[in-house]
Design an enzyme around this catalytic site. Structure first.
Site, PDB file in Angstrom:
ATOM      1  N   VAL A  11       0.819  -1.215   0.000  1.00  0.00           N
ATOM      2  CA  VAL A  11       0.000   0.000   0.000  1.00  0.00           C
ATOM      3  C   VAL A  11       0.854   1.267   0.000  1.00  0.00           C
ATOM      4  CG1 VAL A  11      -1.547   1.361   1.470  1.00  0.00           C
ATOM      5  CG2 VAL A  11      -2.094  -0.994   0.938  1.00  0.00           C
ATOM      6  N   ASP A  30      10.909   3.653   5.172  1.00  0.00           N
ATOM      7  CA  ASP A  30      10.701   2.309   5.719  1.00  0.00           C
ATOM      8  C   ASP A  30      11.826   2.028   6.699  1.00  0.00           C
ATOM      9  OD1 ASP A  30       8.712  -0.149   4.492  1.00  0.00           O
ATOM     10  OD2 ASP A  30      10.280  -0.708   5.943  1.00  0.00           O
ATOM     11  N   GLY A 256     -14.174 -20.761  -5.751  1.00  0.00           N
ATOM     12  CA  GLY A 256     -12.770 -21.170  -5.741  1.00  0.00           C
ATOM     13  C   GLY A 256     -12.404 -21.873  -4.455  1.00  0.00           C
ATOM     14  N   CYS A 263      -5.553  -9.189   3.275  1.00  0.00           N
ATOM     15  CA  CYS A 263      -6.610  -8.348   3.862  1.00  0.00           C
ATOM     16  C   CYS A 263      -7.827  -9.115   4.389  1.00  0.00           C
ATOM     17  CB  CYS A 263      -7.062  -7.307   2.845  1.00  0.00           C
ATOM     18  SG  CYS A 263      -5.775  -6.074   2.532  1.00  0.00           S
ATOM     19  N   ARG A 331       0.550 -14.061   1.756  1.00  0.00           N
ATOM     20  CA  ARG A 331      -0.079 -13.988   3.075  1.00  0.00           C
ATOM     21  C   ARG A 331      -1.451 -14.663   3.064  1.00  0.00           C
ATOM     22  NH1 ARG A 331       1.062  -7.706   4.455  1.00  0.00           N
ATOM     23  NH2 ARG A 331       1.017  -7.545   2.193  1.00  0.00           N
TER      24      ARG A 331
HETATM   25  N1  LIG Z   1      -2.003  -5.205   0.672  1.00  0.00           N
HETATM   26  C1  LIG Z   1      -3.165  -4.757   0.256  1.00  0.00           C
HETATM   27  O1  LIG Z   1      -3.670  -5.139  -0.796  1.00  0.00           O
HETATM   28  C2  LIG Z   1      -3.914  -3.732   1.073  1.00  0.00           C
HETATM   29  C3  LIG Z   1      -5.039  -3.096   0.511  1.00  0.00           C
HETATM   30  C4  LIG Z   1      -5.721  -2.142   1.262  1.00  0.00           C
HETATM   31  C5  LIG Z   1      -5.297  -1.865   2.569  1.00  0.00           C
HETATM   32  N2  LIG Z   1      -4.227  -2.512   3.103  1.00  0.00           N
HETATM   33  C6  LIG Z   1      -3.797  -2.149   4.453  1.00  0.00           C
HETATM   34  O2  LIG Z   1      -2.655  -1.310   4.360  1.00  0.00           O
HETATM   35  C7  LIG Z   1      -1.764  -1.563   5.449  1.00  0.00           C
HETATM   36  C8  LIG Z   1      -0.399  -1.920   4.903  1.00  0.00           C
HETATM   37  O3  LIG Z   1      -0.494  -3.130   4.196  1.00  0.00           O
HETATM   38  P1  LIG Z   1       0.677  -3.683   3.254  1.00  0.00           P
HETATM   39  O4  LIG Z   1       0.161  -4.899   2.597  1.00  0.00           O
HETATM   40  O5  LIG Z   1       1.200  -2.558   2.442  1.00  0.00           O
HETATM   41  O6  LIG Z   1       1.763  -4.054   4.395  1.00  0.00           O
HETATM   42  P2  LIG Z   1       3.269  -4.532   4.201  1.00  0.00           P
HETATM   43  O7  LIG Z   1       3.530  -5.468   5.326  1.00  0.00           O
HETATM   44  O8  LIG Z   1       3.491  -4.967   2.797  1.00  0.00           O
HETATM   45  O9  LIG Z   1       4.139  -3.198   4.420  1.00  0.00           O
HETATM   46  C9  LIG Z   1       4.270  -2.524   5.632  1.00  0.00           C
HETATM   47  C10 LIG Z   1       5.639  -1.811   5.617  1.00  0.00           C
HETATM   48  O10 LIG Z   1       5.720  -0.916   6.720  1.00  0.00           O
HETATM   49  C11 LIG Z   1       7.038  -0.916   7.209  1.00  0.00           C
HETATM   50  N3  LIG Z   1       7.029  -0.353   8.567  1.00  0.00           N
HETATM   51  C12 LIG Z   1       6.438  -0.866   9.684  1.00  0.00           C
HETATM   52  N4  LIG Z   1       6.627  -0.024  10.720  1.00  0.00           N
HETATM   53  C13 LIG Z   1       7.322   1.039  10.264  1.00  0.00           C
HETATM   54  C14 LIG Z   1       7.822   2.257  10.848  1.00  0.00           C
HETATM   55  N5  LIG Z   1       7.615   2.536  12.147  1.00  0.00           N
HETATM   56  N6  LIG Z   1       8.519   3.104  10.081  1.00  0.00           N
HETATM   57  C15 LIG Z   1       8.730   2.826   8.772  1.00  0.00           C
HETATM   58  N7  LIG Z   1       8.286   1.713   8.151  1.00  0.00           N
HETATM   59  C16 LIG Z   1       7.579   0.824   8.897  1.00  0.00           C
HETATM   60  C17 LIG Z   1       7.447  -2.363   7.112  1.00  0.00           C
HETATM   61  O11 LIG Z   1       8.856  -2.512   7.124  1.00  0.00           O
HETATM   62  C18 LIG Z   1       6.831  -2.760   5.746  1.00  0.00           C
HETATM   63  O12 LIG Z   1       7.725  -2.526   4.687  1.00  0.00           O
HETATM   64  C19 LIG Z   1      -2.421  -2.656   6.272  1.00  0.00           C
HETATM   65  O13 LIG Z   1      -3.155  -2.086   7.325  1.00  0.00           O
HETATM   66  C20 LIG Z   1      -3.365  -3.326   5.293  1.00  0.00           C
HETATM   67  O14 LIG Z   1      -4.470  -3.915   5.928  1.00  0.00           O
HETATM   68  C21 LIG Z   1      -3.523  -3.419   2.379  1.00  0.00           C
END
Ligand SMILES: NC(=O)c1ccc[n+]([C@@H]2O[C@H](COP(=O)([O-])OP(=O)(O)OC[C@H]3O[C@@H](n4cnc5c(N)ncnc54)[C@H](O)[C@@H]3O)[C@@H](O)[C@H]2O)c1
Length: 443
Positions: A11, A30, A256, A263, A331
């Site tokens: 995201v 990050d 499926g 998510c 995941r």
């Molecule tokens: N993946 C999806 O398709 C999706 C879609 C909509 C919403 N979301 C939501 O978005 C959020 C993020 O999801 P994601 O899949 O991108 O997660 P992810 O695990 O891929 O990425 C999270 C990143 O944040 C970094 N991080 C954590 N703490 C930190 C800090 N204090 N400072 C700097 N970096 C830090 C981690 O190192 C990691 O790279 C979640 O809440 C998820 O539910 C995800």
């Protein structure tokens, strides 16, 4: 606008790249040094179609940079987005807010001017208010607002979803924050994409309600599929006939092997937990979580039946392990339940996936990775299609069947039909929500 994006996952990175393409100045932060090093070298740590090109374009234009230094990133920023992970907390299903709160505290300690602290991560209702409390406690002098801006992008189509969203949801408490958010999303607003402005709690709730609803829709059709198998109906026809009703719609009606991904599993569990905490049990969502587990188990039974009652000593080729096509995200993928059951049952499992190996190797011990479906299926007793990558949609099935020891196929995405399988020389074919031809395709 100058924006800092905390977290460069699926995201954060997509949002940062797309905001920079809107013309804003973006610094992505990050704490994972490996990710920042890769990004600084111009490499994208995740697989997301089109992201590499869009990132390179905006880095070159000088609008997009990467750092581990949060303080430097938020200097002069109008807004800072929190886009860190909110996985399921061990033991109770609640969303783990450790990363969100840690980021909020870091921002507070480093900030020295007005900014909007925007939570993009999916978080339970009330979290934005808690973020505000954490910031106030860590830096009582700071002038700031909080905003909730949940993200609805889908992995695999993330750039398009971000650039052409069905809607953008923004929860705010003040006009000042609303104006900053309006300015950030101005390019979308100008192109008539709807922006829904709400209070903080409604914005937080919209995200969970939307994901739980979509998970329910998938699970509903999966349950109907199980019944179709018993009564002789074809779930593909049922989905088509249902989906043409404008009130229902045809999306998320493909039966499926159960939903997975980063998510739906965690967000349904978190919503159920929120309901329990407020003494309003989310009974539908709780049923969805339970039924989805049963769907995955039913897949294992289906495969065992095709193997004549036992996996022991069988060679099984699995096509696709990511939770859906066009992502490398593993995941909560159904493969993480299904493949270990095959290995545990004594099968030799040969796996292939266009992008899944990098993540999947550590998660699926005891399998053999193959470069393509033909290599995976050679001398196999069963072919399992688990993820509907485009690469698996037009296979030379006769070539696959010819190379197998026993010609059986479990098509868990309904890509093919019993007729396709029979024509290619398969002896057995089973799919989802259509009557199986487990023993004899000529029957
Ligand atoms: N993946 C999806 O398709 C999706 C879609 C909509 C919403 N979301 C939501 O978005 C959020 C993020 O999801 P994601 O899949 O991108 O997660 P992810 O695990 O891929 O990425 C999270 C990143 O944040 C970094 N991080 C954590 N703490 C930190 C800090 N204090 N400072 C700097 N970096 C830090 C981690 O190192 C990691 O790279 C979640 O809440 C998820 O539910 C995800």
């Amino acid at each position: 606008m100058k924006i800092a994006m905390i977290g460069t996952g699926y995201v954060g990175l997509v949002s940062g790249v797309c905001f920079s393409d809107f013309g804003h100045d973006i610094v992505c932060v990050d704490k994972d040094p490996r990710k920042i090093e890769m990004l600084e070298r111009g490499e994208v740590p995740i697989f997301e179609p089109g992201l590499d090109r869009l990132m390179a374009k905006n880095v070159e234009a000088g609008r997009l940079t990467f750092t581990r230094d949060l303080k430097a990133a938020i200097t002069g920023a109008d807004a800072v987005f929190i886009a860190v992970g909110t996985p399921t907390r061990r033991g109770d299903g609640h969303a783990d807010l450790t990363y969100v709160m840690a980021a909020a505290e870091e921002i507070a300690k480093a900030a020295d001017h007005y900014m909007v602290i925007v939570t993009k991560s999916t978080v339970p209702v009330g979290t934005n208010r808690k973020v505000a409390e954490v910031v106030r406690a860590a830096n009582p002098e700071l002038d700031f607002d909080v905003a909730s801006n949940p993200e609805f992008l889908r992995e695999g189509a993330a750039i398009d979803d971000f650039m052409k969203p069905d809607r953008v949801v923004v929860g705010v408490q003040t006009d000042r924050a609303a104006k900053v958010m309006e300015e950030i999303y101005r390019p979308l607003y100008l192109r008539d994409f709807p922006i829904v402005t709400t209070d903080l709690e409604s914005a937080e709730m919209i995200k969970y309600a939307a994901n739980a609803f979509l998970a329910t829709k998938i699970t509903f059709i999966n349950e109907i599929a199980a019944l179709c198998e018993k009564v002789g109906a074809d779930v593909k026809m049922v989905s088509k006939g249902m989906g043409m009703d404008g009130r229902i719609g045809n999306k998320f009606l493909h039966a499926g092997p159960g939903y997975g991904g980063s998510c739906f599993p965690k967000d349904t569990k978190a919503l159920a937990r929120i309901g329990q905490e407020h003494a309003v049990p989310m009974q539908i969502t709780e049923a969805v979580i339970k039924v989805n587990e049963e769907v995955k188990r039913r897949m294992i039974d289906k495969l065992r039946d095709l193997c004549g009652g036992s996996f022991n000593g069988k060679t099984i080729a699995v096509l696709g392990v990511t939770f859906k096509p066009n992502t490398d995200d593993m995941r909560d993928a159904p493969s993480l339940t299904i493949v270990p059951a095959l290995v545990g049952g004594g099968a030799k499992v040969r796996v292939t996936d266009p992008q899944g190996r990098h993540e999947g190797e550590a998660l699926l011990p005891g399998v053999i990775w193959e470069p393509d479906p033909y290599a995976a299926a050679a001398h196999a007793d069963l072919l399992v299609i688990l993820t509907e990558w485009n690469e698996f949609r037009a296979l030379d099935l006769a070539r696959i069947a010819n190379g197998m020891s026993t010609r059986r196929m479990a098509d868990l995405r309904n890509i093919y039909s019993a007729e396709d399988a029979a024509e290619a020389g398969f002896d057995a074919y089973d799919s989802i929500g259509r009557q199986g031809h487990g023993t004899d395709l000529s029957a």
